[in-house]
Design an enzyme around this catalytic site. Structure first.
Site, PDB file in Angstrom:
ATOM      1  N   LYS A  22       0.805  -1.220   0.000  1.00  0.00           N
ATOM      2  CA  LYS A  22       0.000   0.000   0.000  1.00  0.00           C
ATOM      3  C   LYS A  22       0.841   1.274   0.000  1.00  0.00           C
ATOM      4  CE  LYS A  22      -3.956  -2.113   2.347  1.00  0.00           C
ATOM      5  NZ  LYS A  22      -4.982  -1.942   3.386  1.00  0.00           N
ATOM      6  N   LYS A  80     -15.196  -2.550   1.860  1.00  0.00           N
ATOM      7  CA  LYS A  80     -13.879  -2.588   1.236  1.00  0.00           C
ATOM      8  C   LYS A  80     -12.967  -1.557   1.902  1.00  0.00           C
ATOM      9  CE  LYS A  80     -15.192  -5.587  -1.930  1.00  0.00           C
ATOM     10  NZ  LYS A  80     -16.447  -5.985  -1.275  1.00  0.00           N
ATOM     11  N   ASP A  81     -11.682  -1.831   1.835  1.00  0.00           N
ATOM     12  CA  ASP A  81     -10.668  -1.033   2.519  1.00  0.00           C
ATOM     13  C   ASP A  81     -10.576   0.380   1.942  1.00  0.00           C
ATOM     14  OD1 ASP A  81      -8.437  -0.235   3.964  1.00  0.00           O
ATOM     15  OD2 ASP A  81      -7.414  -2.147   3.712  1.00  0.00           O
ATOM     16  N   ARG A  82     -10.257   1.335   2.825  1.00  0.00           N
ATOM     17  CA  ARG A  82     -10.000   2.701   2.374  1.00  0.00           C
ATOM     18  C   ARG A  82      -8.673   2.797   1.621  1.00  0.00           C
ATOM     19  NH1 ARG A  82     -11.419   7.612   4.640  1.00  0.00           N
ATOM     20  NH2 ARG A  82     -12.104   6.584   6.555  1.00  0.00           N
ATOM     21  N   GLN A  83      -7.641   2.168   2.150  1.00  0.00           N
ATOM     22  CA  GLN A  83      -6.297   2.296   1.571  1.00  0.00           C
ATOM     23  C   GLN A  83      -6.125   1.314   0.420  1.00  0.00           C
ATOM     24  OE1 GLN A  83      -4.384   1.919   5.604  1.00  0.00           O
ATOM     25  NE2 GLN A  83      -3.103   3.540   4.757  1.00  0.00           N
TER      26      GLN A  83
END
Length: 352
Positions: A22, A80-83
């Site tokens: 990320k 779902k993930d932010r990053q």
């Protein structure tokens, strides 16, 4: 709490090196897999949305504002993930209304890629799977060892731990859950209540799975186990014959662990003894889950990694592509390979 305390031991030995995940949103891409053909008409507008640096709940709020509707009319299958760079479906209930102008919702962080009408809203958990593309950068690891471990994982799967994200920074969600459980109270806000109850159940499951990874039984059926197929929530007891079912060897069928709720473990034998021991050790959390009305469910202990492929676009980058069932954590696969370090840091490992 650190990662080892929240999850448990790795299945295949120590990390083979370290890398960064990320560094950019494009390094962690998720595509929701939804096997629902749209009818083309109906009061629900379905949207295929690409998000960058934006979590699912924030995207839903933005769509609701742009459509001029209440947030509760916006639905999605999973969080779902932010990053990350993610693509997922949303639906908006619009009875008797034309398609709204949603341009106000769109910018560099949110784009609507396509849309269509359907007779029903999108239900939570309706997606069939999630497809992942991960890029591990600043890789410092022996590639031959990585390749061998990935080949083993492709054949044998990995422990289906709930990832560290479930527990918040340094296990903060679990600390909150313990506080409410000790007071025999529940959060008033529905979202907080759901998050903390899920955290408690996930921790009890991970405790059971950690014990079975430690003794080597996590991918083997034993008499008393409750077995389930990869994509099914139903389960059945394992007797002597079931323990040699050939579907276990091809990663179609798996032993399961408890998603704790009312009543003792429905498993038998050594499986029930372990699960009830874990629950007794964490009796405050267990009793809190029961009082909250949670029902006992099961989750597979072993996670097969679908369509796993990998390559090295550059000498210090490993790219992984694979598919997981809903509710399973991509970072748990990464954990079986390497330690993660934060962006810009190279001198110590990161709890992730």
């Amino acid at each position: 709490m650190n990662e080892l305390e929240l999850l448990g031991p790795r299945a295949y030995g120590e990390a083979l090196g370290r890398a960064v995940l990320k560094a950019t949103a494009e390094d962690f891409q998720v595509d929701e897999v939804l096997d629902i053909p749209l009818s083309g008409d109906g009061e629900h507008l379905w949207l295929w949305v690409e998000k960058r640096g934006l979590n699912t709940e924030e995207a839903a709020r933005r769509l609701a504002r742009a459509a001029g509707v209440q947030l509760r009319t916006v639905s999605y299958a999973g969080l779902k993930d932010r990053q990350a760079l993610t693509r997922q479906w949303f639906s908006i209930q619009l009875p008797g209304k034309a398609d709204p102008d949603l341009s106000a919702a769109q910018d560099d962080t949110l784009q609507i890629l396509k849309s269509g009408r359907h007779k029903r809203k999108l239900q939570r958990g309706a997606h069939a799977a999630n497809g992942f593309t991960l890029r591990l950068t600043q890789l410092d690891a022996d590639k031959d060892a990585l390749n061998q471990r990935l080949e083993t994982i492709a054949r044998q799967g990995i422990p289906n731990y709930f990832g560290a994200q479930r527990f918040g920074y340094q296990g903060g969600n679990l600390g909150e859950a313990r506080d409410y459980a000790a007071r025999k109270a529940l959060p008033e806000q529905r979202a907080v209540r759901s998050r903390l109850l899920s955290t408690a159940r996930s921790y009890l499951f991970n405790r059971v799975l950690a014990a079975r990874v430690a003794d080597g039984s996590w991918q083997k059926a034993q008499v008393g186990d409750l077995l389930a197929f990869t994509d099914s929530r139903s389960f059945f007891p394992a007797g002597v014959d079931e323990c040699s079912d050939p579907r276990l060897a091809i990663l179609d069928l798996h032993p399961t662990g408890p998603q704790w709720g009312e009543g003792p473990s429905p498993a038998g034998g050594a499986t029930a003894a372990l699960e009830n021991t874990v629950a007794d050790d964490e009796s405050v959390l267990r009793d809190w889950l029961v009082r909250a009305g949670m029902e006992h469910e099961r989750r597979i202990l072993r996670l097969p990694i679908g369509r796993l492929t990998w390559h090295y676009p550059e000498s210090d980058i490993l790219q992984l592509e694979f598919v997981l069932p809903p509710g399973c954590f991509a970072t748990v696969l990464v954990r079986e390979l390497i330690d993660l370090v934060p962006v810009g840091q190279t001198d110590s490992s990161c709890v992730f």
